[in-house]
Design a protein around this motif. Sequence first.
Motif, PDB file in Angstrom:
ATOM      1  N   GLY A 136      -4.913 -10.302   8.569  1.00 19.81           N
ATOM      2  CA  GLY A 136      -5.414  -9.376   7.399  1.00 19.81           C
ATOM      3  C   GLY A 136      -5.137 -10.137   5.821  1.00 19.81           C
ATOM      4  N   TRP A 137      -5.012  -9.398   5.120  1.00 15.03           N
ATOM      5  CA  TRP A 137      -5.436  -9.599   3.563  1.00 15.03           C
ATOM      6  C   TRP A 137      -4.047  -9.367   2.738  1.00 15.03           C
ATOM      7  CZ3 TRP A 137      -8.831 -12.732   1.482  1.00 15.03           C
ATOM      8  CH2 TRP A 137      -8.945 -12.681   0.249  1.00 15.03           C
ATOM      9  N   VAL A 138      -3.537 -10.453   2.006  1.00 21.11           N
ATOM     10  CA  VAL A 138      -2.512 -10.321   1.141  1.00 21.11           C
ATOM     11  C   VAL A 138      -2.846 -10.699  -0.543  1.00 21.11           C
ATOM     12  CG1 VAL A 138      -0.194 -10.871   0.431  1.00 21.11           C
ATOM     13  CG2 VAL A 138      -0.977 -11.007   2.876  1.00 21.11           C
ATOM     14  N   GLY A 139      -2.902  -9.455  -1.054  1.00 15.03           N
ATOM     15  CA  GLY A 139      -3.484  -9.717  -2.697  1.00 15.03           C
ATOM     16  C   GLY A 139      -2.130  -9.507  -3.777  1.00 15.03           C
ATOM     17  N   ALA A 140      -2.593  -9.767  -4.607  1.00 16.55           N
ATOM     18  CA  ALA A 140      -1.428  -9.332  -5.858  1.00 16.55           C
ATOM     19  C   ALA A 140      -1.309  -7.913  -5.940  1.00 16.55           C
ATOM     20  CB  ALA A 140      -1.761  -9.948  -7.243  1.00 16.55           C
ATOM     21  N   ASP A 141      -2.263  -7.215  -5.645  1.00 19.30           N
ATOM     22  CA  ASP A 141      -2.295  -5.640  -5.565  1.00 19.30           C
ATOM     23  C   ASP A 141      -2.111  -4.842  -4.393  1.00 19.30           C
ATOM     24  OD1 ASP A 141      -4.770  -6.558  -5.258  1.00 19.30           O
ATOM     25  OD2 ASP A 141      -5.787  -4.919  -5.994  1.00 19.30           O
ATOM     26  N   ARG A 142      -2.248  -5.569  -3.251  1.00 14.30           N
ATOM     27  CA  ARG A 142      -2.411  -4.977  -2.039  1.00 14.30           C
ATOM     28  C   ARG A 142      -1.929  -5.855  -0.905  1.00 14.30           C
ATOM     29  NH1 ARG A 142      -7.711  -5.985   0.136  1.00 14.30           N
ATOM     30  NH2 ARG A 142      -7.531  -3.989   1.164  1.00 14.30           N
ATOM     31  N   LEU A 143      -1.581  -5.137   0.400  1.00 12.13           N
ATOM     32  CA  LEU A 143      -1.344  -5.758   1.783  1.00 12.13           C
ATOM     33  C   LEU A 143      -1.877  -4.731   2.696  1.00 12.13           C
ATOM     34  CD1 LEU A 143       1.776  -7.797   2.716  1.00 12.13           C
ATOM     35  CD2 LEU A 143       0.971  -5.699   4.103  1.00 12.13           C
ATOM     36  N   ASP A 144      -2.556  -5.654   3.522  1.00 13.18           N
ATOM     37  CA  ASP A 144      -3.402  -4.789   4.701  1.00 13.18           C
ATOM     38  C   ASP A 144      -3.445  -5.892   5.774  1.00 13.18           C
ATOM     39  OD1 ASP A 144      -4.380  -2.864   6.160  1.00 13.18           O
ATOM     40  OD2 ASP A 144      -6.128  -2.859   5.005  1.00 13.18           O
ATOM     41  N   LEU A 145      -2.695  -5.360   6.889  1.00 12.41           N
ATOM     42  CA  LEU A 145      -2.408  -6.438   8.075  1.00 12.41           C
ATOM     43  C   LEU A 145      -2.871  -5.709   9.396  1.00 12.41           C
ATOM     44  CD1 LEU A 145       0.627  -8.816   7.322  1.00 12.41           C
ATOM     45  CD2 LEU A 145      -1.821  -9.246   6.869  1.00 12.41           C
ATOM     46  N   GLY A 146      -3.712  -6.057  10.142  1.00 16.14           N
ATOM     47  CA  GLY A 146      -3.898  -5.451  11.394  1.00 16.14           C
ATOM     48  C   GLY A 146      -3.323  -6.280  12.344  1.00 16.14           C
ATOM     49  N   ALA A 179     -11.401  -7.404  16.510  1.00 18.46           N
ATOM     50  CA  ALA A 179     -12.230  -5.940  16.522  1.00 18.46           C
ATOM     51  C   ALA A 179     -10.895  -4.959  16.698  1.00 18.46           C
ATOM     52  CB  ALA A 179     -13.311  -5.760  17.713  1.00 18.46           C
ATOM     53  N   SER A 180      -9.931  -5.183  15.896  1.00 19.45           N
ATOM     54  CA  SER A 180      -8.864  -4.353  16.158  1.00 19.45           C
ATOM     55  C   SER A 180      -8.937  -2.953  15.517  1.00 19.45           C
ATOM     56  CB  SER A 180      -7.488  -5.106  15.583  1.00 19.45           C
ATOM     57  OG  SER A 180      -6.157  -4.237  15.606  1.00 19.45           O
ATOM     58  N   PRO A 181      -8.327  -1.809  16.035  1.00 21.06           N
ATOM     59  CA  PRO A 181      -8.478  -0.631  15.200  1.00 21.06           C
ATOM     60  C   PRO A 181      -6.845  -0.360  14.661  1.00 21.06           C
ATOM     61  CG  PRO A 181      -7.907  -0.361  17.631  1.00 21.06           C
ATOM     62  CD  PRO A 181      -8.205  -1.814  17.584  1.00 21.06           C
ATOM     63  N   GLU A 182      -5.854  -1.312  14.991  1.00 20.38           N
ATOM     64  CA  GLU A 182      -4.417  -0.811  14.867  1.00 20.38           C
ATOM     65  C   GLU A 182      -4.080  -1.504  13.407  1.00 20.38           C
ATOM     66  OE1 GLU A 182      -0.178  -0.530  17.147  1.00 20.38           O
ATOM     67  OE2 GLU A 182      -2.016  -1.065  18.151  1.00 20.38           O
ATOM     68  N   THR A 183      -3.367  -0.721  12.581  1.00 21.37           N
ATOM     69  CA  THR A 183      -2.667  -1.246  11.392  1.00 21.37           C
ATOM     70  C   THR A 183      -1.212  -1.686  11.766  1.00 21.37           C
ATOM     71  OG1 THR A 183      -3.856   0.244   9.818  1.00 21.37           O
ATOM     72  CG2 THR A 183      -1.841  -0.702   9.116  1.00 21.37           C
ATOM     73  N   LEU A 184      -1.007  -3.008  11.597  1.00 23.55           N
ATOM     74  CA  LEU A 184       0.491  -3.157  11.805  1.00 23.55           C
ATOM     75  C   LEU A 184       1.251  -2.946  10.580  1.00 23.55           C
ATOM     76  CD1 LEU A 184       2.678  -4.817  13.486  1.00 23.55           C
ATOM     77  CD2 LEU A 184       1.780  -6.985  12.084  1.00 23.55           C
ATOM     78  N   ILE A 185       0.975  -3.514   9.449  1.00 23.26           N
ATOM     79  CA  ILE A 185       1.657  -3.090   8.338  1.00 23.26           C
ATOM     80  C   ILE A 185       0.372  -3.060   7.131  1.00 23.26           C
ATOM     81  CG2 ILE A 185       2.363  -5.166   7.878  1.00 23.26           C
ATOM     82  CD1 ILE A 185       4.400  -1.983   7.021  1.00 23.26           C
ATOM     83  N   ALA A 186       0.605  -1.993   6.151  1.00 21.11           N
ATOM     84  CA  ALA A 186       0.092  -2.073   5.064  1.00 21.11           C
ATOM     85  C   ALA A 186       1.013  -1.506   3.727  1.00 21.11           C
ATOM     86  CB  ALA A 186      -1.378  -1.159   5.071  1.00 21.11           C
ATOM     87  N   VAL A 187       0.526  -1.739   2.719  1.00 25.37           N
ATOM     88  CA  VAL A 187       1.224  -0.992   1.381  1.00 25.37           C
ATOM     89  C   VAL A 187       0.107  -0.465   0.750  1.00 25.37           C
ATOM     90  CG1 VAL A 187       2.688  -1.407  -0.689  1.00 25.37           C
ATOM     91  CG2 VAL A 187       2.810  -3.256   1.488  1.00 25.37           C
ATOM     92  N   GLN A 188       0.299   0.951   0.932  1.00 23.32           N
ATOM     93  CA  GLN A 188      -0.698   1.854   0.593  1.00 23.32           C
ATOM     94  C   GLN A 188      -0.137   2.885  -0.524  1.00 23.32           C
ATOM     95  OE1 GLN A 188      -2.411   3.279   3.934  1.00 23.32           O
ATOM     96  NE2 GLN A 188      -3.669   1.370   4.042  1.00 23.32           N
TER      97      GLN A 188
END
Length: 396
Positions: A338-348, A204-213
């Motif tokens: 989180g999720w790693v895709g070819a087009d995006r990365l989003d880790l909480g 139930a985390s609110p915190e972004t560790l690392i994302a590529v946006q």
Amino acid sequence: MSRNRPDVVEALPYVPVDVPGAPPSCRARLVETARLQWRVGDDGDPTDLAQRFLAAHGVPVDDLTRPGRHDRHGVCGAALFLSAAAGADAIGAPTGAPTPAPALPDLVVVVYRHADTPPPHPPAAGGWWLGAWHDSWTPAAHADAVEAVRAAIARGDVYQVNLVGHAAAGYAGDPRAALARLAALPGARYGGTLSGPGWTLGCASPETLIAVQGGRLVTRPIKGTRPATAAGRRELLASAKERAEHVMIVDLERNDLARVARTGSVRVDELFAVRRWCDLWQAESTVSAAPADGLGLADLLRAVCPGGSVTGAPKHAALAEVAAREPVGRGAGMGALGWVGADRLDLGLTIRTAVADADRLHLWAGGGITWGSDPAAEVAEAAAKAAPVRALLAAG
């Protein structure tokens, strides 16, 4: 280390895809096609293993500056969990005490492919019972650890250390259904679940560790907590201790990103914004940077893991204090999910996170310690962070 083979849809069971960051439009038709699991003590660097495994299964992450396209008919992407111990191991820092939930691996990568037809829904869950929580340290032991960290700060060993406690409770019923409810908690930006043989993780985390946006690396450290009342908000905004603690971690995150960023591109987009998670106000900042040419997933994970907001500053020295003070390992807590895709990365960051093994639920909560910390207040803050998760998991 283990891998599921063969890599075909028919070889693996259907598991509901509720991973934080997974594309909402795809979740109903995803099936697992390959899985990598690794534990501290196994051979290899977990970050390198994750990068190679993803690339081998159709998720290219060798150069995050060149995102691919989302394949709506083939591989969608992958769930990724990296424990705090695995992150410490990857950078040569102390990994801490043994985990109280050894069924959960320290690295899990699960690749998902789109199915031609939606997979069947799993059977409905039965009853649920949760026993009493038993903490891994008493309030007095927690307070003593706070004082020990304050002594280390006085000696000049560290500037700040995040101390985390653990609790466990027996249960009966399906933990997947219970842990899935955590995603409904207000402010759970990374609400979701991931499961494997003998374990289920709920976040139930609110915190972004690392994302590529938008072509930038983004992290959103959270530091500073007060009750979600008007008085609590005023107190958080006025607290010199909380602001100093927060700015210290923002500076650490800036330095972490600078190691893998284009020179001169690191910036603080937002500083000390007060946002709500359940019945708490928390201070959050946004730090971003342009990735350096050729930046791959492994180098990015080594730069940001374990997260600065749950370690302290300097990071290696803080991790040494964590290993000396915390009686049990962090397990599912304080890692990445989180999720790693070819087009995006989003880790909480896996704060407000629980994991179930065969017969117990495990939960972690803590806070940052500075010279200005009051031991009793730190004990109370950790309890306040755990309370909404405990209450929701106790519901029948």
